[in-house]
Design an enzyme around this catalytic site. Structure first.
Site, PDB file in Angstrom:
ATOM      1  N   GLU A 180       0.872  -1.157   0.000  1.00 42.97           N
ATOM      2  CA  GLU A 180       0.000   0.000   0.000  1.00 42.97           C
ATOM      3  C   GLU A 180       0.921   1.222   0.000  1.00 42.97           C
ATOM      4  O   GLU A 180       1.805   1.322   0.858  1.00 42.97           O
ATOM      5  CB  GLU A 180      -0.882   0.005   1.259  1.00 42.97           C
ATOM      6  CG  GLU A 180      -1.892   1.116   1.174  1.00 42.97           C
ATOM      7  CD  GLU A 180      -2.737   1.307   2.418  1.00 42.97           C
ATOM      8  OE1 GLU A 180      -2.734   0.449   3.306  1.00 42.97           O
ATOM      9  OE2 GLU A 180      -3.399   2.359   2.474  1.00 42.97           O
ATOM     10  N   ARG A 230       5.008 -12.899   9.502  1.00 45.90           N
ATOM     11  CA  ARG A 230       5.724 -11.666   9.185  1.00 45.90           C
ATOM     12  C   ARG A 230       7.037 -11.617   9.942  1.00 45.90           C
ATOM     13  O   ARG A 230       7.228 -12.305  10.932  1.00 45.90           O
ATOM     14  CB  ARG A 230       4.864 -10.435   9.443  1.00 45.90           C
ATOM     15  CG  ARG A 230       4.464 -10.207  10.870  1.00 45.90           C
ATOM     16  CD  ARG A 230       3.345  -9.175  10.976  1.00 45.90           C
ATOM     17  NE  ARG A 230       3.757  -7.839  10.609  1.00 45.90           N
ATOM     18  CZ  ARG A 230       3.174  -7.110   9.654  1.00 45.90           C
ATOM     19  NH1 ARG A 230       2.182  -7.581   8.950  1.00 45.90           N
ATOM     20  NH2 ARG A 230       3.581  -5.902   9.401  1.00 45.90           N
ATOM     21  N   LYS A 246       4.303   0.885   9.455  1.00 47.73           N
ATOM     22  CA  LYS A 246       4.447   2.147   8.731  1.00 47.73           C
ATOM     23  C   LYS A 246       3.835   3.314   9.505  1.00 47.73           C
ATOM     24  O   LYS A 246       4.321   4.431   9.434  1.00 47.73           O
ATOM     25  CB  LYS A 246       3.807   2.032   7.338  1.00 47.73           C
ATOM     26  CG  LYS A 246       4.684   1.256   6.375  1.00 47.73           C
ATOM     27  CD  LYS A 246       4.109   1.246   4.979  1.00 47.73           C
ATOM     28  CE  LYS A 246       3.090   0.149   4.845  1.00 47.73           C
ATOM     29  NZ  LYS A 246       2.619  -0.034   3.469  1.00 47.73           N
TER      30      LYS A 246
HETATM   31  P1  ATP Z   1       2.865  -2.346   8.075  1.00 48.80           P
HETATM   32  O1  ATP Z   1       1.978  -3.163   8.969  1.00 48.80           O
HETATM   33  O2  ATP Z   1       4.288  -2.385   8.435  1.00 48.80           O
HETATM   34  O3  ATP Z   1       2.369  -0.973   7.870  1.00 48.80           O
HETATM   35  P2  ATP Z   1       1.603  -3.471   5.838  1.00 48.80           P
HETATM   36  O4  ATP Z   1       1.398  -4.928   5.916  1.00 48.80           O
HETATM   37  O5  ATP Z   1       0.444  -2.590   6.067  1.00 48.80           O
HETATM   38  O6  ATP Z   1       2.843  -3.082   6.706  1.00 48.80           O
HETATM   39  P3  ATP Z   1       1.732  -3.358   3.020  1.00 48.80           P
HETATM   40  O7  ATP Z   1       2.196  -2.248   2.178  1.00 48.80           O
HETATM   41  O8  ATP Z   1       0.280  -3.668   3.031  1.00 48.80           O
HETATM   42  O9  ATP Z   1       2.239  -3.077   4.468  1.00 48.80           O
HETATM   43  O10 ATP Z   1       2.579  -4.673   2.730  1.00 48.80           O
HETATM   44  C1  ATP Z   1       2.899  -5.168   1.467  1.00 48.80           C
HETATM   45  C2  ATP Z   1       3.218  -6.631   1.608  1.00 48.80           C
HETATM   46  O11 ATP Z   1       4.307  -6.810   2.481  1.00 48.80           O
HETATM   47  C3  ATP Z   1       2.046  -7.395   2.186  1.00 48.80           C
HETATM   48  O12 ATP Z   1       1.893  -8.599   1.463  1.00 48.80           O
HETATM   49  C4  ATP Z   1       2.448  -7.637   3.598  1.00 48.80           C
HETATM   50  O13 ATP Z   1       1.878  -8.810   4.080  1.00 48.80           O
HETATM   51  C5  ATP Z   1       3.970  -7.731   3.489  1.00 48.80           C
HETATM   52  N1  ATP Z   1       4.610  -7.347   4.745  1.00 48.80           N
HETATM   53  C6  ATP Z   1       4.411  -6.224   5.461  1.00 48.80           C
HETATM   54  N2  ATP Z   1       5.113  -6.239   6.599  1.00 48.80           N
HETATM   55  C7  ATP Z   1       5.791  -7.409   6.623  1.00 48.80           C
HETATM   56  C8  ATP Z   1       6.678  -8.031   7.549  1.00 48.80           C
HETATM   57  N3  ATP Z   1       7.020  -7.448   8.706  1.00 48.80           N
HETATM   58  N4  ATP Z   1       7.173  -9.243   7.232  1.00 48.80           N
HETATM   59  C9  ATP Z   1       6.841  -9.835   6.085  1.00 48.80           C
HETATM   60  N5  ATP Z   1       5.998  -9.326   5.178  1.00 48.80           N
HETATM   61  C10 ATP Z   1       5.473  -8.116   5.431  1.00 48.80           C
HETATM   62 MG    MG Z   2      -1.396  -2.948   4.820  1.00 49.41          MG
END
Ligand code: ATP
Ligand code: MG
Length: 565
Positions: A39, A265, A275
């Site tokens: 995102e 994760r 984020k």
């Molecule tokens: P955050 O919770 O850190 O804001 P998010 O999951 O909202 O991260 P996205 O931009 O939606 O961030 O993530 C893009 C991809 O990266 C998704 O498939 C998500 O599952 C994966 N991802 C995000 N954080 C991690 C992590 N700590 N370890 C592994 N994969 C991750």
């Molecule tokens: Mg997300």
């Protein structure tokens, strides 16, 4: 499957699933299609590296492809700056999506048509419950929810209202489009989930075309289906959403059914990686932007001097599993050191300088010693280091009252100056307050290059910089941004655990002149002081600042061991 693939055993459960699917002929065109779906509401962090390496890595291994898809369904939080940084970061890691750059917003038209079709089939309705009432009616994990009183309104009315929502005739929060699934489902995500909500927000790509935006659980599976994704890999928190994912990909008229798989994760102690929290650190000015070298963002670690190779090594070592765990920060640093040791150019830099004067060395003479840039590399180039009568050494390399076992400089103790000569301190010069301002010594001209005819041995070796031929540099010593293993664990506020010493600035370290030949992106080792790099942000402003990437040894792990924790 080609032989190359068969030869390599699957290394995690996802590879096993993919190989089974390929073997059973369950993959359309035998082509594995994955996607990395960020995102664009912030910069990517180390956690994302795991997901990027996994998705692009699987596509690479099985000869398929990986799409870059921006999940841009929250217009208020998403920005062009983030979209661009994400591309830069993925490329830095060495992956490429080719022509497959997509946006969920590309599918807004199709998603809208699907929503209209669902209404026509009696599978979706416009709900006017207030947020409060909605929450109330959803039930709990143990209690079924209750149907909305608007659930059975006539199809024509739903169509008309949904159209009015689209035209901006209703205020935000006044109505939503919901799927009609099952308010008694044990899975909360199937209790008539929201498909669309009203938002009068400008979208970075679609501008003001829309004032209704589709929800993630509706958008994501359909985007996957449109792009012929075969394996939709996400993190464990989406496990509960899988039934909703399957519901959406089974909507009539969607003729491709990707499957969702979840993995754990990546969490690392002493770090925050959401984020939202990282954005907060930026907004509060606690760090110097998203790319502050203390940030766990990809742009931060790049500026800090971590190599992409070391990060891929790191995520490969952790592996892919289905259970949550916290990885120790020291493993991350271990991987950085392993890689930098192989590639860093060695330089002599004195961080805490004190003068060393060689009384019997000719005044005004400059002689040069040759140093191998990187002793780990048999083909390494060399460079010249200037040696003069007055030098700088590290203040801690001299002791007036040497403790037992101290092998460095003290009066009467002969030591080696790296690459150069043996010297023996003879006296110290002090200022009015008794501080040492210079150390005097004599040198043995016979010991040139660090050995003597009589093969006399010395126990200490010090690095040094010529006072007249060296240059002044600014050095930034970075440490962990948080001082507690789980930031916020004690008080509930992660900002309470900020490490006050996470940045120490040394304005006037002394470096050998060769440092002028280093550029942004070069990996450096300052002998005995750690791995460093030229800071890209300051360099762009015409200022030379060197960042400490990582210390040479893991002093932290050793200390923990000593303290028995
Ligand atoms: P955050 O919770 O850190 O804001 P998010 O999951 O909202 O991260 P996205 O931009 O939606 O961030 O993530 C893009 C991809 O990266 C998704 O498939 C998500 O599952 C994966 N991802 C995000 N954080 C991690 C992590 N700590 N370890 C592994 N994969 C991750
Ligand atoms: Mg997300």
């Amino acid at each position: 499957m080609d032989e190359r693939v068969e030869a390599k055993a699957p290394s995690n459960f996802l590879e096993r699933i993919i190989e089974d699917d390929l073997a059973a002929g369950r993959v359309p065109n035998n082509t594995i299609v994955t996607r990395f779906p960020p995102e664009p509401n912030g910069y990517l962090h180390i956690g994302h590296i795991k997901s990027i390496a996994l998705n692009f890595g699987l596509a690479e291994k099985y000869g398929g492809r990986c799409h870059l898809r921006y999940d841009d369904t929250n217009p208020e939080k998403e920005e062009l700056e983030y979209i661009e940084s994400i591309k830069r970061d993925i490329h830095w890691l060495g992956f490429d999506w080719g022509e497959h750059e997509y946006y969920a917003s590309d599918y807004y038209g199709q998603l809208h048509q699907i929503a209209v079709r669902l209404i026509k089939e009696g599978l979706a309705f416009v709900d006017e419950l207030s947020a409060e009432e909605l929450k109330e009616s959803r039930g709990t994990l143990t209690e079924a929810g209750t149907n909305s009183p608007y659930r059975d309104r006539p199809i024509e009315e739903n169509l008309a209202l949904f159209e009015e929502m689209r035209q901006g005739k209703h205020p935000e929060g006044s109505m939503i489009l919901r799927a009609k699934i099952d308010m008694a489902s044990p899975n909360m995500n199937l209790r008539d989930p929201t498909l669309y909500r009203i938002k009068f927000a400008h979208h970075v790509r679609t501008g003001d075309t829309w004032c209704i935006y589709p929800m993630y659980d509706f958008t994501h599976p359909i985007s996957d289906a449109i792009e012929d994704i075969t394996h939709s890999i996400c993190t464990l928190e989406f496990e509960d959403h899988r039934p909703a994912y399957d519901w959406a990909t089974e909507i009539d008229g969607i003729d491709h059914a990707p499957r969702q798989y979840e993995f754990a994760r990546l969490n690392i102690n002493y770090m925050v990686m959401s984020k939202r929290r990282l954005l907060n650190l930026v907004r509060l000015g606690i760090v110097d932007g998203w790319d502050d070298p203390r940030m766990p963002t990809i742009s931060g670690i790049r500026r800090r001097g971590y190599s992409p190779e070391s990060m891929l090594d790191f995520v490969a070592r952790i592996g892919v599993a289905k259970s949550e765990s916290v990885v120790d920060f020291s493993l991350l640093e271990f991987c950085v050191r392993e890689d930098l040791n192989k590639r860093a150019k060695r330089l002599m830099v004195v961080l805490d300088p004190i003068k060393l004067i060689i009384d019997n060395y000719p005044e005004g003479q400059v002689e040069y010693f040759e140093a191998v840039d990187n002793p780990e590399d048999p083909d390494s180039p060399t460079h010249q280091i200037a040696f003069t009568r007055e030098l700088y050494i590290e203040a801690e390399d001299f002791s007036e009252h040497p403790p037992k076992g101290y092998h460095r400089l003290y009066i009467g103790n002969e030591v080696r100056l790296k690459y150069a000569y043996y010297v023996t301190p003879t006296s110290v010069e002090k200022d009015g307050e008794g501080n040492i301002v210079a150390i005097h010594c004599s040198y043995d001209p016979e010991s040139r290059g660090g050995t003597t005819a009589d093969e006399r041995r010395v126990r200490g070796t010090s690095h040094w910089v010529s006072a007249s031929e060296g240059v002044d540099i600014e050095v930034h010593l970075y440490d962990k941004l948080f001082s507690s293993e789980y930031p916020g664990e004690a008080t509930g506020d992660y900002l309470d655990d900020l490490n006050p010493d996470s940045l120490v600035i040394i304005p006037n370290a002394k470096a050998e002149a060769e440092i002028k030949n280093t550029a942004v992106g070069d990996y450096l080792q300052f002998i005995r002081n750690g791995y460093f790099c030229l800071d890209s942000k300051y360099a762009a402003e015409g200022k030379q600042v060197y960042n400490r990437t990582v210390t040479l040894r893991d002093s932290w792990a050793r200390m923990k061991q000593k303290m028995g924790i």
